[in-house]
Design a protein around this motif. Structure first.
Motif, PDB file in Angstrom:
ATOM      1  N   ALA A  63      43.315  15.292 -50.518  1.00 55.83           N
ATOM      2  CA  ALA A  63      42.876  15.841 -51.816  1.00 55.83           C
ATOM      3  C   ALA A  63      41.368  15.659 -51.977  1.00 55.83           C
ATOM      4  O   ALA A  63      40.694  16.534 -52.520  1.00 55.83           O
ATOM      5  N   HIS A  64      40.843  14.558 -51.493  1.00 55.08           N
ATOM      6  CA  HIS A  64      39.397  14.318 -51.556  1.00 55.08           C
ATOM      7  C   HIS A  64      38.650  15.338 -50.690  1.00 55.08           C
ATOM      8  O   HIS A  64      37.619  15.889 -51.107  1.00 55.08           O
ATOM      9  N   THR A  65      39.163  15.603 -49.505  1.00 53.62           N
ATOM     10  CA  THR A  65      38.557  16.610 -48.628  1.00 53.62           C
ATOM     11  C   THR A  65      38.633  17.987 -49.270  1.00 53.62           C
ATOM     12  O   THR A  65      37.650  18.738 -49.278  1.00 53.62           O
ATOM     13  N   LEU A  66      39.792  18.319 -49.841  1.00 50.81           N
ATOM     14  CA  LEU A  66      39.978  19.607 -50.505  1.00 50.81           C
ATOM     15  C   LEU A  66      39.044  19.734 -51.707  1.00 50.81           C
ATOM     16  O   LEU A  66      38.485  20.806 -51.963  1.00 50.81           O
ATOM     17  N   LYS A  67      38.830  18.635 -52.417  1.00 50.48           N
ATOM     18  CA  LYS A  67      37.908  18.620 -53.554  1.00 50.48           C
ATOM     19  C   LYS A  67      36.515  19.030 -53.100  1.00 50.48           C
ATOM     20  O   LYS A  67      35.872  19.880 -53.717  1.00 50.48           O
ATOM     21  N   GLY A  68      36.042  18.452 -52.018  1.00 41.27           N
ATOM     22  CA  GLY A  68      34.711  18.781 -51.508  1.00 41.27           C
ATOM     23  C   GLY A  68      34.600  20.218 -51.051  1.00 41.27           C
ATOM     24  O   GLY A  68      33.643  20.925 -51.396  1.00 41.27           O
ATOM     25  N   THR A  69      35.594  20.658 -50.298  1.00 37.18           N
ATOM     26  CA  THR A  69      35.587  22.035 -49.804  1.00 37.18           C
ATOM     27  C   THR A  69      35.635  23.027 -50.952  1.00 37.18           C
ATOM     28  O   THR A  69      34.843  23.971 -50.999  1.00 37.18           O
ATOM     29  N   SER A  70      36.549  22.812 -51.877  1.00 37.39           N
ATOM     30  CA  SER A  70      36.693  23.751 -52.993  1.00 37.39           C
ATOM     31  C   SER A  70      35.461  23.749 -53.886  1.00 37.39           C
ATOM     32  O   SER A  70      35.051  24.791 -54.393  1.00 37.39           O
ATOM     33  N   GLY A  71      34.840  22.605 -54.051  1.00 38.63           N
ATOM     34  CA  GLY A  71      33.606  22.528 -54.837  1.00 38.63           C
ATOM     35  C   GLY A  71      32.489  23.324 -54.180  1.00 38.63           C
ATOM     36  O   GLY A  71      31.775  24.083 -54.848  1.00 38.63           O
ATOM     37  N   ASN A  72      32.338  23.171 -52.879  1.00 39.72           N
ATOM     38  CA  ASN A  72      31.286  23.896 -52.159  1.00 39.72           C
ATOM     39  C   ASN A  72      31.514  25.405 -52.159  1.00 39.72           C
ATOM     40  O   ASN A  72      30.558  26.177 -52.185  1.00 39.72           O
ATOM     41  N   LEU A  73      32.775  25.814 -52.126  1.00 42.59           N
ATOM     42  CA  LEU A  73      33.095  27.244 -52.068  1.00 42.59           C
ATOM     43  C   LEU A  73      33.173  27.890 -53.448  1.00 42.59           C
ATOM     44  O   LEU A  73      33.349  29.095 -53.552  1.00 42.59           O
ATOM     45  N   GLY A  74      33.065  27.092 -54.498  1.00 41.99           N
ATOM     46  CA  GLY A  74      33.083  27.643 -55.847  1.00 41.99           C
ATOM     47  C   GLY A  74      34.467  27.834 -56.437  1.00 41.99           C
ATOM     48  O   GLY A  74      34.625  28.526 -57.436  1.00 41.99           O
ATOM     49  N   PHE A  75      35.477  27.208 -55.829  1.00 46.32           N
ATOM     50  CA  PHE A  75      36.836  27.279 -56.364  1.00 46.32           C
ATOM     51  C   PHE A  75      36.957  26.208 -57.447  1.00 46.32           C
ATOM     52  O   PHE A  75      37.561  25.155 -57.248  1.00 46.32           O
ATOM     53  N   THR A  76      36.376  26.479 -58.600  1.00 47.78           N
ATOM     54  CA  THR A  76      36.215  25.480 -59.654  1.00 47.78           C
ATOM     55  C   THR A  76      37.540  24.883 -60.111  1.00 47.78           C
ATOM     56  O   THR A  76      37.661  23.660 -60.241  1.00 47.78           O
ATOM     57  N   LYS A  77      38.533  25.711 -60.347  1.00 49.08           N
ATOM     58  CA  LYS A  77      39.816  25.189 -60.835  1.00 49.08           C
ATOM     59  C   LYS A  77      40.457  24.272 -59.790  1.00 49.08           C
ATOM     60  O   LYS A  77      40.961  23.198 -60.121  1.00 49.08           O
ATOM     61  N   LEU A  78      40.428  24.679 -58.521  1.00 47.02           N
ATOM     62  CA  LEU A  78      40.999  23.846 -57.465  1.00 47.02           C
ATOM     63  C   LEU A  78      40.209  22.544 -57.332  1.00 47.02           C
ATOM     64  O   LEU A  78      40.783  21.474 -57.141  1.00 47.02           O
ATOM     65  N   TYR A  79      38.903  22.627 -57.475  1.00 50.80           N
ATOM     66  CA  TYR A  79      38.049  21.441 -57.442  1.00 50.80           C
ATOM     67  C   TYR A  79      38.455  20.465 -58.555  1.00 50.80           C
ATOM     68  O   TYR A  79      38.632  19.271 -58.313  1.00 50.80           O
ATOM     69  N   GLU A  80      38.593  20.979 -59.761  1.00 50.05           N
ATOM     70  CA  GLU A  80      38.939  20.119 -60.905  1.00 50.05           C
ATOM     71  C   GLU A  80      40.321  19.497 -60.743  1.00 50.05           C
ATOM     72  O   GLU A  80      40.510  18.303 -61.011  1.00 50.05           O
ATOM     73  N   LEU A  81      41.290  20.297 -60.294  1.00 49.30           N
ATOM     74  CA  LEU A  81      42.646  19.770 -60.100  1.00 49.30           C
ATOM     75  C   LEU A  81      42.683  18.733 -58.971  1.00 49.30           C
ATOM     76  O   LEU A  81      43.361  17.707 -59.089  1.00 49.30           O
ATOM     77  N   SER A  82      41.955  18.993 -57.890  1.00 50.33           N
ATOM     78  CA  SER A  82      41.891  18.035 -56.774  1.00 50.33           C
ATOM     79  C   SER A  82      41.248  16.731 -57.220  1.00 50.33           C
ATOM     80  O   SER A  82      41.680  15.642 -56.827  1.00 50.33           O
ATOM     81  N   THR A  83      40.220  16.842 -58.050  1.00 46.70           N
ATOM     82  CA  THR A  83      39.558  15.654 -58.591  1.00 46.70           C
ATOM     83  C   THR A  83      40.546  14.823 -59.401  1.00 46.70           C
ATOM     84  O   THR A  83      40.617  13.597 -59.244  1.00 46.70           O
ATOM     85  N   GLU A  84      41.327  15.489 -60.253  1.00 45.16           N
ATOM     86  CA  GLU A  84      42.334  14.786 -61.061  1.00 45.16           C
ATOM     87  C   GLU A  84      43.365  14.106 -60.166  1.00 45.16           C
ATOM     88  O   GLU A  84      43.793  12.975 -60.445  1.00 45.16           O
ATOM     89  N   LEU A  85      43.772  14.782 -59.096  1.00 41.32           N
ATOM     90  CA  LEU A  85      44.766  14.219 -58.184  1.00 41.32           C
ATOM     91  C   LEU A  85      44.200  12.989 -57.471  1.00 41.32           C
ATOM     92  O   LEU A  85      44.872  11.954 -57.385  1.00 41.32           O
ATOM     93  N   VAL A  86      42.986  13.081 -56.975  1.00 41.93           N
ATOM     94  CA  VAL A  86      42.341  11.940 -56.317  1.00 41.93           C
ATOM     95  C   VAL A  86      42.244  10.767 -57.288  1.00 41.93           C
ATOM     96  O   VAL A  86      42.596   9.621 -56.944  1.00 41.93           O
TER      97      VAL A  86
END
Length: 120
Positions: A63-86
């Motif tokens: 989830a931490h890796t996905l958070k970084g990837t999604s943040g860099n790619l601009g997938f804001t909702k996925l970034y926020e949800l991954s952050t909450e999961l982490v």
């Protein structure tokens, strides 16, 4: 269903195009290449497996890796949800892990589905 253009997909995913483009130094071709590679990234499938196995350490890592990837790619909702999961895993809050796991999976699957509809 194929036939979607790249920028139509970005709109559907709700990517902030300008902000994401800045992360790629204004190089649209590079941004498109990285965004379109997301469905082939193994992290999302690894996260789904970790969630299915209730492996908290693997959930945290993927989830931490996905958070970084999604943040860099601009997938804001996925970034926020991954952050909450982490954060939930790190806090030992199993109820929140249970709450956010399906949300992360649903959003990741949605993004992959949209990206797979882009005309290549």
């Amino acid at each position: 269903m194929k036939g979607m253009k790249f920028y139509e997909a970005l709109e559907k995913i709700k990517i902030n195009k300008e902000e994401t483009l800045r992360r790629f130094s204004g190089n649209e071709a590079l941004m498109q290449r990285f965004v379109c590679k997301f469905p082939q990234d193994k992290t999302f499938n690894e996260l789904k497996a970790a969630i299915a196995n209730k492996d908290m350490k693997a959930i945290e890592l993927t989830a931490h890796t996905l958070k970084g990837t999604s943040g860099n790619l601009g997938f804001t909702k996925l970034y926020e949800l991954s952050t909450e999961l982490v954060n939930a895993v790190r806090a030992g809050d199993n109820a929140k892990v249970e709450e956010f796991s399906p949300k992360v999976i649903d959003e990741g699957a949605f993004i992959i589905d949209v990206l797979n509809q882009i005309d290549k």
